[in-house]
Scaffold this active site. Structure first.
Site, PDB file in Angstrom:
ATOM      1  N   GLU A 281      -7.924  24.462  26.699  1.00 29.01           N
ATOM      2  CA  GLU A 281      -8.281  24.741  27.721  1.00 29.01           C
ATOM      3  C   GLU A 281      -7.193  24.350  28.294  1.00 29.01           C
ATOM      4  O   GLU A 281      -6.324  23.471  28.413  1.00 29.01           O
ATOM      5  CB  GLU A 281      -9.542  23.668  28.884  1.00 29.01           C
TER       6      GLU A 281
ATOM      7  N   ASP B 218      -5.558  24.471  32.919  1.00 29.84           N
ATOM      8  CA  ASP B 218      -5.974  24.772  33.924  1.00 29.84           C
ATOM      9  C   ASP B 218      -5.095  24.345  35.522  1.00 29.84           C
ATOM     10  O   ASP B 218      -4.007  23.477  35.207  1.00 29.84           O
ATOM     11  CB  ASP B 218      -6.688  23.313  34.500  1.00 29.84           C
TER      12      ASP B 218
ATOM     13  N   GLU C 206      -6.114  23.650  39.019  1.00 32.51           N
ATOM     14  CA  GLU C 206      -6.949  23.378  39.888  1.00 32.51           C
ATOM     15  C   GLU C 206      -6.612  23.099  40.976  1.00 32.51           C
ATOM     16  O   GLU C 206      -5.929  22.001  41.269  1.00 32.51           O
ATOM     17  CB  GLU C 206      -8.088  21.850  39.365  1.00 32.51           C
TER      18      GLU C 206
END
Length: 289
Positions: free
Chosen positions: A105, A107, A109
């Protein structure tokens, strides 16, 4: 919304050619590459399929996902963050594989804020299910006023996070030294939701709901794979331009811009607590940035 002024030094590097932005990707209709992930009732397609509004309210958040999965590439999104007091609201753009606890993953954010607490860009990386690689920066602009470009460059040598073509984070492939790197095909997701960790426990301000994030730029430069379980080594081929040698390292101008952002706007780096971590020591000792 509070934001930070950008130095003349950083402006100078913004104007330097970084050769990763592809303006033609903005003209690709949303439905060609993406579908609703959840909360479809809170997703609105605008501007003749060229813009999407994701809404978060008391009933639901929302999100969309790519139709295909990829094993390398340059993945970009133009995003305008929710306005008003968006404390505890989290807007995202990320890559994620199947596999649950053993997932890969990557990210972006965005942790919402208000006039007293500016937006924080929180990034994290998971390889084979292991994360704990958080970094955070303040942005040098107000991300609620206009669209800004957020890009991930992923090849077999490095992963680079860019904001408006400025590198803000670099994660090198250290598998030859015993480290870990991405081995799974990933889809592209974008969501809006809430969590107390995004505000240090400060509650959401429902008086300013609904919260709306806007996305555009839905073209994808990526090595498409047949399934999530596909071996992604085929995506390291030199026939893909992002795998060319000049994208294995930051160039001189990028390094200077990267250092400037890190010096001025970095507020948290997991390496400060894990200086002996192979990824952290390799970054500081061997890669000079």
């Amino acid at each position: 919304m509070c934001f930070f002024s950008l130095s003349l030094l950083l402006f100078r590097f913004v104007l330097s050619p970084l050769h990763i932005k592809c303006d033609h990707l903005n003209n690709i209709p949303f439905k060609l590459n993406y579908v609703s992930l959840w909360g479809e009732e809170n997703m609105m397609i605008l501007d003749q399929n060229n813009e999407v509004q994701l809404t978060f309210n008391q009933y639901s958040g929302s999100g969309f996902t790519s139709r295909q999965q990829y094993g390398s590439g340059v993945f970009s999104m133009e995003i305008k963050m929710p306005q008003k007091d968006s404390t505890a609201v989290i807007t995202t753009f990320y890559l994620i594989s199947d596999g649950g606890p053993t997932r890969d993953e990557i990210d972006f954010e965005f942790l919402g804020g208000n006039n007293e607490r500016p937006y924080i860009l929180h990034t994290n990386i998971f390889t084979n299910g292991y994360g704990n690689r958080e970094q955070q920066i303040h942005l040098w602009f107000d991300p609620t006023l206009d669209f800004h470009n957020y890009t991930l460059l992923w090849n077999e040598k490095q992963l680079v996070f860019f904001v408006d073509e400025i590198p803000i984070r670099v994660f090198k492939n250290t598998t030859n030294k015993g480290g870990s790197y991405f081995t799974k095909a990933m889809k592209i997701d974008a969501t809006i939701w809430t969590s107390p960790w995004g505000s240090g426990g400060i509650p959401i301000n429902w008086n300013d709901a609904p919260f709306q994030a806007h996305y555009k730029g839905f073209g994808i430069n990526g090595c498409q794979t047949q399934s999530i379980s596909t071996n992604i080594t085929q995506c390291n081929s030199s026939r893909y331009w992002w795998n060319h040698e000049k994208f294995w390292e930051l160039n001189y101008q990028q390094i200077q811009a990267y250092k400037n952002v890190r010096d001025k706007y970095l507020i948290y780096d997991y390496c400060a607590k894990q200086p002996q971590n192979l990824e952290c020591s390799q970054r500081s000792n061997n890669f000079h940035y």
